[in-house]
Scaffold this motif. Structure first.
Motif, short mmCIF file in Angstrom:
data_model
loop_
_atom_site.label_atom_id
_atom_site.label_comp_id
_atom_site.label_asym_id
_atom_site.label_seq_id
_atom_site.Cartn_x
_atom_site.Cartn_y
_atom_site.Cartn_z
N LEU A 543 0.83 -1.21 0.00
CA LEU A 543 0.00 0.00 0.00
C LEU A 543 0.86 1.26 0.00
N VAL A 544 1.93 1.24 0.78
CA VAL A 544 2.83 2.39 0.82
C VAL A 544 3.44 2.63 -0.55
N SER A 545 3.94 1.58 -1.17
CA SER A 545 4.58 1.72 -2.49
C SER A 545 3.60 2.19 -3.55
N VAL A 546 2.40 1.62 -3.55
CA VAL A 546 1.40 2.00 -4.55
C VAL A 546 0.97 3.45 -4.36
N THR A 547 0.83 3.88 -3.12
CA THR A 547 0.44 5.27 -2.86
C THR A 547 1.46 6.25 -3.41
N LEU A 548 2.74 5.98 -3.15
CA LEU A 548 3.78 6.86 -3.65
C LEU A 548 3.88 6.79 -5.17
N SER A 549 3.64 5.62 -5.75
CA SER A 549 3.70 5.48 -7.21
C SER A 549 2.57 6.25 -7.88
N PHE A 550 1.43 6.38 -7.20
CA PHE A 550 0.31 7.13 -7.74
C PHE A 550 0.72 8.58 -8.00
N ALA A 551 1.35 9.19 -7.03
CA ALA A 551 1.81 10.57 -7.20
C ALA A 551 2.83 10.67 -8.33
N THR A 552 3.73 9.69 -8.42
CA THR A 552 4.74 9.71 -9.49
C THR A 552 4.08 9.59 -10.86
N SER A 553 3.06 8.76 -10.99
CA SER A 553 2.37 8.59 -12.27
C SER A 553 1.67 9.88 -12.70
N ILE A 554 1.06 10.57 -11.75
CA ILE A 554 0.41 11.84 -12.08
C ILE A 554 1.44 12.84 -12.59
N LEU A 555 2.58 12.93 -11.92
CA LEU A 555 3.63 13.85 -12.34
C LEU A 555 4.18 13.46 -13.71
N THR A 556 4.34 12.17 -13.95
CA THR A 556 4.87 11.71 -15.24
C THR A 556 3.93 12.05 -16.38
N GLU A 557 2.63 11.80 -16.17
CA GLU A 557 1.64 12.15 -17.21
C GLU A 557 1.64 13.64 -17.45
N SER A 558 1.71 14.43 -16.39
CA SER A 558 1.72 15.87 -16.54
C SER A 558 2.98 16.33 -17.27
N SER A 559 4.11 15.71 -16.97
CA SER A 559 5.35 16.05 -17.67
C SER A 559 5.25 15.75 -19.15
N LEU A 560 4.66 14.61 -19.47
CA LEU A 560 4.52 14.22 -20.87
C LEU A 560 3.58 15.19 -21.60
N SER A 561 2.47 15.55 -20.97
CA SER A 561 1.56 16.51 -21.59
C SER A 561 2.20 17.88 -21.70
N PHE A 562 3.00 18.25 -20.69
CA PHE A 562 3.69 19.54 -20.73
C PHE A 562 4.65 19.61 -21.91
N LEU A 563 5.30 18.49 -22.22
CA LEU A 563 6.24 18.46 -23.33
C LEU A 563 5.54 18.35 -24.68
N GLY A 564 4.22 18.18 -24.66
CA GLY A 564 3.47 18.13 -25.90
C GLY A 564 3.31 16.75 -26.49
N PHE A 565 3.66 15.69 -25.74
CA PHE A 565 3.57 14.34 -26.26
C PHE A 565 2.53 13.50 -25.52
#
Length: 626
Positions: A543-565
């Motif tokens: 649960l701890v690992s999944v919770t922290l990975s959730f935040a990382t996934s949101i940031l990664t998607e936002s980074s990808l959208s920010f870069l236009g891809f």
């Protein structure tokens, strides 16, 4: 006497014993599973000291008690629950059309001040008018007042001659035009298209009008003059020549986005339609000679006949042509905004229909109104006692973007996309990570070697370059929904190795314990031992690992959208909303376009991280001391 006393004592002891047995039967002990999950009964625990409580408290309850005692955990829960409710329930309360644009409302500041009418006009109004985000009014003593979002060019009000007073005013997109009691016309504000330059006119100006970068005047000779961005209207510059077969003088008009509807002295409505598709067609014959007032939205025109009935033609967006039947025959004045129309009735009430995105149809519940003036997303009114008021759009909570779209509405819609992408990606990575880590940790040997080498290969693949390459390859082959699914799958497939290694290590530590040996000796299948006996004991770590990975996934998607891809506009996500504001001019002048999406992203990720950190400390208290 002693025998009777002993007999009474025996009877009393029997009654007490019976009552005790009854209480024990009512307070049945909890089952083994409930004691494991929830601990002992509250009544029993209260009778024990602190050490005894700790000895009977279940591991899950101990973790929960430790978790909820941390203020950061409660703050994180509040933050993420608030964002989830806002993003998943909010679009039903504040619907958004991702394709809708309104160039007249672009880059408007946050705040609710569009209807802050000054008290001098509110208590004694002679004339009122509303622009896109500002308003103007003339008080009973002939003074002119402005309100709303005003630039310096608006505040430069022309000086009048001695004894001259303001009589009428009209607001356009970013300018205004006013008429004095001596029939002088002034225009100021935006200087584009020569709007402040009032042309010479034949006759005396009696009425002034303002549209989107267009000014217009009607003289006492029935002549109509236009200046400004008249080419956008496809009208003749300066003066419009009446079409053949339309004799008569003009007494009134209503301006729309690409046209105008004139009212002639003989009661004929004339639409100046020069659009390619001719959306208005021919004027209905039953309106000729009977029209007493006209109005126009962006793509619909209206006429009020002498018997108090309203008729509309053009495009029936937002049901504008569907005039309420209960008002037909009692209408005395009509006025329209961008996508709504208001009608003043004989009894002094106002009925409004059309778009209600900003409360345009929320008519006031009063019956003393004598005149109305609708424009853009508002309707202003003046009562019999000369009180001024208005309803409709009062402002934007978070401002607007470069296309006039409400940032708040797009923020909650984009948050739903960002949070969904992160959640689905975490679920995919968790399923793969648990399966691979569980098998590798339990069987060991060549299975462990093969699975861990495969995890290292996947972990070595850089996500952002891979996503950019795939996005470029399928850019024109996959629709927006397919692109979102692709990002979810790629994120999930490439982010499972850390979780699998963590689970493998935990299973290696517990697979030799007594309960695992006991399960083997009972002949339980290895699948059941892994997923029913071992995994529940390491679930807290998962649960701890999944919770922290959730935040990382949101940031990664936002980074990808920010870069236009990633997810592309017009579908909003927090990432591409920040990307749309990534130039120096926007950062400096239109701060709200990047601040609010960044704030939503920060609140979500920090809340999830606080929950994850609190869970980790609750599961392993030693980490808090380190």
């Amino acid at each position: 006497m002693s025998k009777d006393k002993k007999k009474e004592e025996r009877i009393e002891d029997a009654a007490n014993h019976e009552e005790s047995d009854s209480r024990q039967q009512k307070a049945k002990p909890r089952g083994t599973f409930r004691r494991l999950l929830l601990g002992g009964r509250k009544e029993d625990l209260q009778a024990l000291d602190a050490l005894a409580v700790e000895s009977v408290e279940s591991p899950a309850r101990a973790v929960w008690n430790d978790f909820k005692a941390r203020k950061s955990a409660l703050l994180g829960i509040f933050g993420i629950v608030f964002m989830i409710l806002l993003c998943f329930v909010g679009p039903y309360i504040w619907p958004v059309d991702i394709l809708e644009q309104d160039p007249t409302m672009k880059n408007k500041k946050p705040g609710f001040y569009y209807l802050n009418i000054p008290s001098e006009v509110k208590n004694d109004a002679l004339a009122l008018s509303m622009g896109n985000n500002f308003g103007a009014g003339v008080s009973g003593d002939g003074e002119l007042y402005l309100w709303g979002e005003l630039s310096d060019s608006f505040k430069d009000i022309p000086e009048l001659e001695a004894g001259e007073k303001w009589a009428a005013v009209a607001c356009g997109n970013s300018h205004l035009i006013a008429l004095t009691d001596k029939n002088n016309v002034y225009s100021w504000g935006d200087k584009l298209h020569g709007l402040p330059a009032v042309p010479e006119m034949e006759g005396t100006p009696i009425k002034v009008y303002a549209g989107r970068w267009v000014n217009s005047v009607i003289t006492d000779m029935g002549k109509v003059y236009y200046w400004g961005a008249v080419l956008n209207w496809q009208l003749n510059p300066i003066r419009y020549s009446m079409p053949p077969g339309q004799p008569g003088t003009v007494v009134d008009q209503a301006l729309a986005r690409q046209t105008a509807i004139l009212l002639l002295e003989n009661g004929d409505p004339v639409v100046l339609d020069r659009t390619r598709d001719n959306i208005y067609g021919e004027t209905p014959e039953h309106l000729l000679g009977r029209t007493v007032d006209v109005a126009a939205t962006d793509q619909t025109v209206f006429a009020l006949t002498d018997d108090g009935r309203v008729f509309g033609w053009g495009r029936n967006e937002h049901g504008l042509i569907n005039v309420p039947e209960d008002i037909q025959g009692s209408v005395v004045q009509i006025s329209a905004g961008t996508k709504h129309i208001s009608a003043l009735l004989e009894d002094g009430t106002v009925e409004t229909w059309g778009e209600n995105k900003y409360g345009q149809t929320d008519s006031p519940s009063r019956s003393d109104i004598k005149s109305i003036k609708a424009s853009y997303h508002n309707t202003l009114y003046i009562t019999e006692d000369d009180e001024g008021g208005g309803y409709g759009l009062s402002g934007y909570l978070m401002g607007t973007d470069e296309n006039g779209r409400d940032i708040f509405r797009r923020l909650i819609y984009g948050g739903r996309v960002s949070l969904t992408v992160g959640a689905v990606a975490v679920i995919i990575s968790a399923v793969i990570g648990i399966l691979v880590g569980g098998l590798a940790g339990y069987f060991g040997g060549w299975v462990d070697m093969f699975l861990m080498r495969a995890a290292e290969v996947v972990n070595a693949i850089p996500f952002l370059p891979l996503a950019m390459i795939l996005s470029a390859l399928v850019h024109n082959k996959v629709d927006e929904t397919g692109r979102i699914y692709m990002i979810m799958v790629i994120l999930g497939i490439l982010s499972w190795p850390p979780l699998s290694r963590l689970i493998r290590g935990q299973i290696l530590a517990v697979r030799e314990q007594e309960y695992v040996t006991a399960a083997k000796s009972l002949g339980i299948k290895e699948r059941g031992i892994i997923f029913r006996h071992i995994l529940p004991n390491v679930m807290n770590v998962i649960l701890v690992s999944v919770t922290l990975s959730f935040a990382t996934s949101i940031l990664t998607e936002s980074s990808l959208s920010f870069l236009g891809f990633g997810v592309t506009l017009p579908t909003p996500t927090w990432g591409n909303m920040v990307f749309a504001a990534s130039n120096s001019r926007v950062v400096g002048e239109f701060w709200w376009r990047w601040f609010f999406p960044s704030l939503a992203l920060a609140i979500s990720t920090l809340s999830i991280n606080m929950i994850g950190d609190a869970l980790r400390d609750a599961v392993d208290p030693k980490t808090a001391s380190r």
